[in-house]
Enzyme design. Structure first.
Site: not given
Length: 374
Positions: A183-184, A304, A307
């Site tokens: 992700s990020t 973050m 998930d």
């Protein structure tokens, strides 16, 4: 923490500042263009910056290059949801930006409030309190960018019995599929890993990188420019073959199924109960429903939240192999940290050692040949 917001539109500056009005621990400063941003950066010493791309005097990419040379800090690009916006966004990520926010409806977005929750989460996520005001390691930019901008400019429990619907896929080595979630900060990290893999990597790789619609096609194209291994976006049902990386379509989820005894990845409508898409959890869960976890490899990169952490930990529990990116290189340690805390990481590695470990695990002549060249 100190946040510098850079946008040439007075309306957008007001709207973005409004996003943080309810955050008493975040002090905000505003800049109207790239030149103003560099002046404010020197005075304000921000912990993070949100940076528009299209600005007069000095555009966002030029400004970003100066930031990375002069005072590297986490930069989140504010981009438009267009093909042109996507191309500029990925150039920014290659220059050292850690992530981006897509404006819902154009350069001057009247509905920017729709992404306020995401923006606040990303700003907080990229600033580690223990590392503020330090030049912490960033994801290495690609070689072409490094030349322009200095170094940036110039043991598990016994496996449970599995349903008989699972299939055995005849890949070389002992791995049917590599699953990567991020992700990020993920686009740059993932790019660095994939660039280190050979064209004949002996298993398919499926990636769920949190990303909005229309961005993953551009991302796949840019990856292909620097990677030997083949890169393909999963925008339709696609049989998975060794030597190819499959990027899940932005804004959708991806499911692993089988058709005629072949592994197939297909885009599916996003699960409304999940926050981030493409969902790492959905990808891993569907993969373990049709493939033996012992023949899966999971890699959890920066991001973050949690998930896919529970689902990837289950791969480890059932005899498969997993890697969590270490805190020392993760832009945001959330997702890999959750995998580690759930006891689901076979190894914890900095991102620049992931490719070599994958090559060791696939246990083929490719790995031996690559290792001999290192």
């Amino acid at each position: 923490m100190r946040l510098l917001i850079v946008d040439d539109s007075a309306l957008m500056r007001r709207q973005l500042a409004k996003c943080f009005e309810s955050e008493p621990d975040i002090e905000v400063a505003l800049a109207r263009d790239g030149e103003d941003a560099l002046l404010k950066m020197r005075e304000f010493q921000p912990d993070a910056i949100t940076l528009d791309i299209n600005m007069p005097k000095m555009d966002g990419l030029t400004c970003l290059a100066h930031i990375m040379e002069e005072r590297p800090c986490p930069v989140i690009m504010v981009s438009s949801l267009t093909e042109k916006g996507a191309m500029a966004t990925f150039e920014a990520l290659e220059l050292g930006a850690v992530d981006f926010i897509a404006k819902p409806d154009g350069t001057v977005s009247l509905s920017i409030d729709l992404v306020f929750d995401e923006l606040r989460a990303k700003v907080r996520g990229v600033v580690n309190p223990s590392r503020r005001r330090t030049e912490r390691p960033r994801v290495a930019p690609r070689a072409s960018v490094r030349e322009r901008v200095t170094e940036r400019l110039a043991s598990s429990r016994p496996a449970a019995a599995r349903p008989s619907r699972r299939i055995v896929v005849q890949q070389s080595g002992d791995c049917d599929l590599v699953l990567i979630g991020s992700s990020t900060g993920g686009p740059g990290t993932l790019g660095a890993i994939l660039e280190a893999l050979p064209a004949d990597f002996p298993a398919p790789i499926l990636v769920a990188q949190h990303m909005p619609p229309r961005f993953t096609r551009t991302y796949s194209q840019r990856l292909q420019e620097t990677c030997d291994i083949r890169i393909e976006e999963v925008d339709r049902p696609t049989p998975l073959e060794a030597g190819t990386v499959y990027i899940a379509c932005g804004g959708m989820d991806v499911a692993v199924t089988h058709q005629l005894r072949r592994i197939v990845a297909r885009p599916v409508d996003p699960d409304p109960d999940r926050i981030w898409h493409p969902s790492v959890a959905h990808m891993v869960q569907t993969a373990t429903s049709v493939l033996d976890p012992k023949r899966l490899i999971g890699v959890m990169l920066t991001g973050m939240g949690d998930d896919g952490a529970r689902e990837m930990a289950q791969i480890h529990v059932e005899g498969g192999r997993t890697i969590a990116e270490s805190e020392e290189t993760a832009v945001v340690f959330g997702m890999p940290q959750q995998l580690i805390e759930q006891g689901g990481a076979s190894l914890v590695l900095p991102f620049n050692k992931v490719a070599a470990q994958l090559l060791r695990w696939v246990g083929t002549q490719t790995a031996e040949r690559t290792a001999a060249c290192r």
